[in-house]
Motif scaffolding. Structure first.
Motif, PDB file in Angstrom:
ATOM      1  N   LYS A  56     -27.007  53.101  55.678  1.00  0.00           N
ATOM      2  CA  LYS A  56     -27.832  52.848  54.496  1.00  0.00           C
ATOM      3  C   LYS A  56     -27.131  51.833  53.612  1.00  0.00           C
ATOM      4  O   LYS A  56     -25.991  52.029  53.205  1.00  0.00           O
ATOM      5  CB  LYS A  56     -28.059  54.139  53.717  1.00  0.00           C
ATOM      6  CG  LYS A  56     -28.916  53.963  52.482  1.00  0.00           C
ATOM      7  CD  LYS A  56     -29.113  55.270  51.755  1.00  0.00           C
ATOM      8  CE  LYS A  56     -29.991  55.066  50.538  1.00  0.00           C
ATOM      9  NZ  LYS A  56     -30.177  56.321  49.805  1.00  0.00           N
ATOM     10  N   ARG A  57     -27.824  50.750  53.345  1.00  0.00           N
ATOM     11  CA  ARG A  57     -27.303  49.732  52.426  1.00  0.00           C
ATOM     12  C   ARG A  57     -27.632  50.123  50.996  1.00  0.00           C
ATOM     13  O   ARG A  57     -28.622  50.814  50.743  1.00  0.00           O
ATOM     14  CB  ARG A  57     -27.944  48.366  52.706  1.00  0.00           C
ATOM     15  CG  ARG A  57     -27.837  47.876  54.120  1.00  0.00           C
ATOM     16  CD  ARG A  57     -26.470  47.361  54.402  1.00  0.00           C
ATOM     17  NE  ARG A  57     -26.336  47.290  55.865  1.00  0.00           N
ATOM     18  CZ  ARG A  57     -25.556  46.478  56.482  1.00  0.00           C
ATOM     19  NH1 ARG A  57     -24.818  45.654  55.819  1.00  0.00           N
ATOM     20  NH2 ARG A  57     -25.477  46.490  57.779  1.00  0.00           N
ATOM     21  N   ARG A  58     -26.819  49.659  50.061  1.00  0.00           N
ATOM     22  CA  ARG A  58     -27.073  49.946  48.652  1.00  0.00           C
ATOM     23  C   ARG A  58     -28.497  49.515  48.293  1.00  0.00           C
ATOM     24  O   ARG A  58     -28.900  48.392  48.595  1.00  0.00           O
ATOM     25  CB  ARG A  58     -26.079  49.205  47.773  1.00  0.00           C
ATOM     26  CG  ARG A  58     -26.287  49.500  46.295  1.00  0.00           C
ATOM     27  CD  ARG A  58     -25.301  48.812  45.453  1.00  0.00           C
ATOM     28  NE  ARG A  58     -23.990  49.447  45.710  1.00  0.00           N
ATOM     29  CZ  ARG A  58     -22.857  48.993  45.229  1.00  0.00           C
ATOM     30  NH1 ARG A  58     -22.827  47.906  44.513  1.00  0.00           N
ATOM     31  NH2 ARG A  58     -21.730  49.607  45.487  1.00  0.00           N
ATOM     32  N   GLY A  59     -29.241  50.430  47.717  1.00  0.00           N
ATOM     33  CA  GLY A  59     -30.611  50.139  47.305  1.00  0.00           C
ATOM     34  C   GLY A  59     -31.622  50.182  48.435  1.00  0.00           C
ATOM     35  O   GLY A  59     -32.808  49.988  48.211  1.00  0.00           O
ATOM     36  N   GLY A  60     -31.171  50.431  49.655  1.00  0.00           N
ATOM     37  CA  GLY A  60     -32.071  50.453  50.806  1.00  0.00           C
ATOM     38  C   GLY A  60     -32.300  51.860  51.315  1.00  0.00           C
ATOM     39  O   GLY A  60     -31.963  52.848  50.660  1.00  0.00           O
ATOM     40  N   GLU A  61     -32.890  51.923  52.484  1.00  0.00           N
ATOM     41  CA  GLU A  61     -33.146  53.194  53.139  1.00  0.00           C
ATOM     42  C   GLU A  61     -32.290  53.290  54.384  1.00  0.00           C
ATOM     43  O   GLU A  61     -31.805  52.281  54.899  1.00  0.00           O
ATOM     44  CB  GLU A  61     -34.622  53.296  53.521  1.00  0.00           C
ATOM     45  CG  GLU A  61     -35.554  53.276  52.332  1.00  0.00           C
ATOM     46  CD  GLU A  61     -37.012  53.371  52.749  1.00  0.00           C
ATOM     47  OE1 GLU A  61     -37.302  53.532  53.950  1.00  0.00           O
ATOM     48  OE2 GLU A  61     -37.868  53.292  51.854  1.00  0.00           O
ATOM     49  N   SER A  63     -31.396  53.395  58.189  1.00  0.00           N
ATOM     50  CA  SER A  63     -31.977  52.817  59.400  1.00  0.00           C
ATOM     51  C   SER A  63     -31.033  53.119  60.556  1.00  0.00           C
ATOM     52  O   SER A  63     -29.863  53.441  60.356  1.00  0.00           O
ATOM     53  CB  SER A  63     -32.179  51.315  59.253  1.00  0.00           C
ATOM     54  OG  SER A  63     -30.942  50.662  59.055  1.00  0.00           O
ATOM     55  N   THR A  69     -24.552  46.293  64.475  1.00  0.00           N
ATOM     56  CA  THR A  69     -24.625  46.489  63.027  1.00  0.00           C
ATOM     57  C   THR A  69     -23.275  46.164  62.398  1.00  0.00           C
ATOM     58  O   THR A  69     -22.241  46.661  62.831  1.00  0.00           O
ATOM     59  CB  THR A  69     -25.011  47.944  62.683  1.00  0.00           C
ATOM     60  OG1 THR A  69     -26.299  48.232  63.225  1.00  0.00           O
ATOM     61  CG2 THR A  69     -25.034  48.170  61.194  1.00  0.00           C
ATOM     62  N   ASP A  75     -21.756  50.622  52.075  1.00  0.00           N
ATOM     63  CA  ASP A  75     -22.667  51.251  53.029  1.00  0.00           C
ATOM     64  C   ASP A  75     -22.382  52.741  53.103  1.00  0.00           C
ATOM     65  O   ASP A  75     -21.241  53.175  52.965  1.00  0.00           O
ATOM     66  CB  ASP A  75     -22.479  50.685  54.449  1.00  0.00           C
ATOM     67  CG  ASP A  75     -23.180  49.368  54.665  1.00  0.00           C
ATOM     68  OD1 ASP A  75     -23.976  48.950  53.802  1.00  0.00           O
ATOM     69  OD2 ASP A  75     -22.927  48.754  55.723  1.00  0.00           O
TER      70      ASP A  75
END
Length: 93
Positions: A56-61, A63, A69, A75
């Motif tokens: 998960k990236r900052r501000g993301g969901e 995956s 990757t 992260d």
């Protein structure tokens, strides 16, 4: 439940779930040692016997993680493996 709370209280894990007598998943911040590397290049599976299954990236969901990757600072990773291995992995942070 008590073991889960104990793992979370230590502060090194963001989440922890045991699925069997010796199998668990942990959510933790990416260790500095793997920042900027692909999951394959980081050697996490070979050196720590854990498999990163999601990222998960900052501000993301979250995956799915792939061998290609690249791990970046901040992260969050979900890793699976034996209880001892995921605990050792979480200690890297």
């Amino acid at each position: 439940m008590g073991e889960r709370i104990a793992h979370l209280v230590t502060g090194r894990m963001l989440d922890y779930i045991e699925f069997d007598d010796n199998y668990a998943m942990v959510r933790t911040t990416a260790p500095r040692a793997v920042i900027g590397m692909t999951l394959t290049g980081s050697g996490l599976r070979e050196n720590f016997d854990v498999t990163v299954v999601a990222i998960k990236r900052r501000g993301g969901e979250f995956s799915y993680a792939t061998p290609e990757t690249v791990v970046v600072n901040s992260d969050q990773l979900i890793a699976s493996g034996s209880i001892d291995c995921v605990e050792s992995f979480a200690d890297l942070v």
